[in-house]
Motif scaffolding. Structure first.
Motif, short mmCIF file in Angstrom:
data_model
loop_
_atom_site.label_atom_id
_atom_site.label_comp_id
_atom_site.label_asym_id
_atom_site.label_seq_id
_atom_site.Cartn_x
_atom_site.Cartn_y
_atom_site.Cartn_z
N ILE A 351 43.37 -21.28 46.10
CA ILE A 351 42.53 -20.84 47.21
C ILE A 351 41.13 -21.46 47.10
O ILE A 351 40.53 -21.85 48.11
CB ILE A 351 42.45 -19.29 47.27
N LEU A 354 41.35 -25.16 48.11
CA LEU A 354 41.42 -25.36 49.56
C LEU A 354 40.03 -25.33 50.19
O LEU A 354 39.73 -26.11 51.09
CB LEU A 354 42.30 -24.29 50.20
N VAL A 355 39.18 -24.46 49.69
CA VAL A 355 37.81 -24.40 50.21
C VAL A 355 37.01 -25.61 49.74
O VAL A 355 36.28 -26.23 50.53
CB VAL A 355 37.12 -23.09 49.77
N ALA A 360 40.03 -25.60 54.14
CA ALA A 360 39.75 -24.30 54.75
C ALA A 360 38.25 -24.04 54.67
O ALA A 360 37.60 -24.44 53.70
CB ALA A 360 40.51 -23.18 54.04
N LYS A 363 37.75 -18.47 52.20
CA LYS A 363 38.95 -17.95 51.53
C LYS A 363 39.84 -17.19 52.52
O LYS A 363 41.06 -17.21 52.39
CB LYS A 363 38.54 -17.04 50.36
N ALA A 366 41.76 -19.73 54.28
CA ALA A 366 42.72 -20.31 53.34
C ALA A 366 43.95 -19.43 53.21
O ALA A 366 45.09 -19.91 53.17
CB ALA A 366 42.06 -20.53 51.98
N ARG A 367 43.74 -18.11 53.11
CA ARG A 367 44.87 -17.18 53.01
C ARG A 367 45.76 -17.24 54.25
O ARG A 367 46.98 -17.16 54.15
CB ARG A 367 44.37 -15.75 52.80
N ILE A 375 50.35 -25.10 53.93
CA ILE A 375 49.74 -25.92 52.88
C ILE A 375 50.82 -26.58 52.02
O ILE A 375 51.69 -25.90 51.46
CB ILE A 375 48.81 -25.07 51.99
N GLU A 385 48.03 -18.04 46.20
CA GLU A 385 46.61 -18.38 46.22
C GLU A 385 46.01 -18.46 44.82
O GLU A 385 44.99 -19.11 44.59
CB GLU A 385 45.82 -17.38 47.04
N ARG A 404 47.74 -30.08 55.42
CA ARG A 404 47.67 -28.82 56.17
C ARG A 404 48.34 -29.03 57.52
O ARG A 404 47.90 -29.87 58.31
CB ARG A 404 46.22 -28.40 56.37
#
Length: 415
Positions: A351, A354-355, A360, A363, A366-367, A375, A385, A404
């Motif tokens: 997670i 991803l940020v 994303a 968070k 991202a979730r 993903i 995550e 993505r």
């Protein structure tokens, strides 16, 4: 192939203004020189320069001697043509570095082109000699009538930029006398500067004896009126270190059908029949993006060669058709620079990665992507995550590429 250069340019929709078709056709018979100027405002040319570059190549194919004039002298002043304000002057060192860089670039794109740098004569010209030999040939009324000057009078125009059109006219005269160059070409914004040259040559050698002629080409804008060559991320450069071969290829591939058709005529060396066949195929199978594929291939090969095109195709296939694992380390590095990316440390959670990679914005977002199964890393859909991302996920022990959805890619690089 067309019978002559004029026919060739007209069917492509390139011609805007011509001082004398007769003189251009005579120059074609005599294999005279044709030149276009390139001011060294940066250390690389961009796709907007490809119309004059391909124009020189078209003239070369019809027997002319192409000359690329590097504005080592005029680059210290700047062309006022239709600019809203005075240019910021560059240092002598900047102009020299930029001149050397774009000369090298042009040599790689158009083999056999002749080069000149107007600093060779402008740098030696004293003010008194310039006023006596050149300045006296121009009247104030003549210069003020130039559209490129008239549009700047009210907003402000320095004497420095006011003199630019005379200097460019003198360039044409120097090439005419010393390099048998009878033709100057440029964008439609250069009409005033080009005619300053043809008029000066006429004054110097005689109106009834001059062989000088000028031609301008349409400035290409997209169908929505936006300036060609500009993207959200800025200019599309011809230097692969500034715009990767993959990004360059994608720029052409992402044009819509109408623009792709026009660009095939403007930029490529395909014949009229070949382009018309591509258009018919595209109408019959619009999803195949036939014109875009061909446009991207032709232009990438023209600027970056067959090896550059193959690299662009490999990366494109790796992103959208094959597997990124099949790319070489060099191709992975090029691909990584072409996508949004960020740095990570080993064992960061998925997670957080991803940020960090900009896949994303938060968070929470991202979730949402993870829960939707959107993903993918290394062809595997990931949902945990808290999964620790190690170098085992890297393609080359350094770069992780995250997919993505179906077409969005992001990168994470281990520090």
């Amino acid at each position: 192939m067309s019978k002559n250069i004029i026919e060739e340019l007209k069917w492509r929709g390139l011609t805007k203004q011509i001082t004398s078709e007769e003189r251009i056709l005579e120059a074609e018979k005599e294999h005279s020189g044709v030149y276009c100027g390139f001011d060294p405002t940066a250390d690389s040319l961009h796709v907007g320069h490809l119309i004059p570059i391909t124009l020189l190549k078209r003239f070369q194919d019809f027997g002319f001697n192409p000359i690329a004039l590097i504005g080592g002298g005029t680059g210290m002043i700047g062309d006022p043509s239709f600019k809203s304000q005075e240019r910021v002057l560059q240092t002598n060192e900047q102009v020299k570095e930029n001149s050397d860089a774009i000369t090298k670039q042009l040599k790689g794109i158009i083999p056999g082109v002749d080069f000149a740098n107007n600093y060779e004569w402008l740098g030696k010209l004293s003010l008194l000699d310039f006023l006596r030999d050149v300045g006296k040939e121009y009247t104030l009324g003549y210069l003020l009538a130039k559209e490129s000057i008239a549009t700047r009078i009210e907003t402000g125009l320095s004497v420095t930029e006011f003199m630019y059109t005379i200097l460019q006219g003198y360039d044409f005269y120097q090439l005419y006398v010393n390099k048998n160059c009878h033709i100057q070409v440029g964008g439609s914004d250069q009409w005033g500067n080009i005619t300053s040259g043809t008029d000066l040559i006429g004054s110097k050698v005689g109106r009834d004896k001059t062989k000088a002629a000028g031609l301008t080409i349409n400035l290409l804008t997209k169908k929505d009126g936006k300036k060609f060559g500009k993207t959200e991320s800025g200019a599309v450069w011809l230097d692969a270190n500034k715009t990767s071969v993959y990004e360059f290829y994608q720029f052409w591939f992402n044009q819509d059908d109408e623009d792709a058709y026009r660009m095939l005529k403007f930029f490529t060396f395909l014949t009229e029949d070949e382009i018309n066949i591509l258009q018919k195929q595209a109408i019959g199978d619009p999803k195949a993006r036939i014109m875009q594929h061909k446009l991207a291939e032709e232009m990438t090969a023209f600027v970056h060669g067959k090896d550059g095109l193959q690299q662009a195709l490999n990366i494109t296939n790796g992103f959208f058709q094959g597997s990124l694992k099949d790319l070489s380390d060099k191709e992975i590095e090029v691909a990584f620079k072409a996508i949004p990316n960020g740095e990570i440390t080993e064992n960061e959670t998925l997670i957080d990665v991803l940020v960090a990679s900009k896949a994303a914005s938060s968070k929470r977002e991202a979730r949402e992507f993870l829960n939707a199964g959107a993903i993918t890393i290394n062809d595997e859909v990931l949902k945990d995550e808290n999964l620790a991302i190690t170098k085992a996920f890297a393609l080359d022990n350094k770069h992780v590429i995250i997919k993505r959805g179906k077409r969005k890619f992001f990168g994470a690089e281990f520090k």
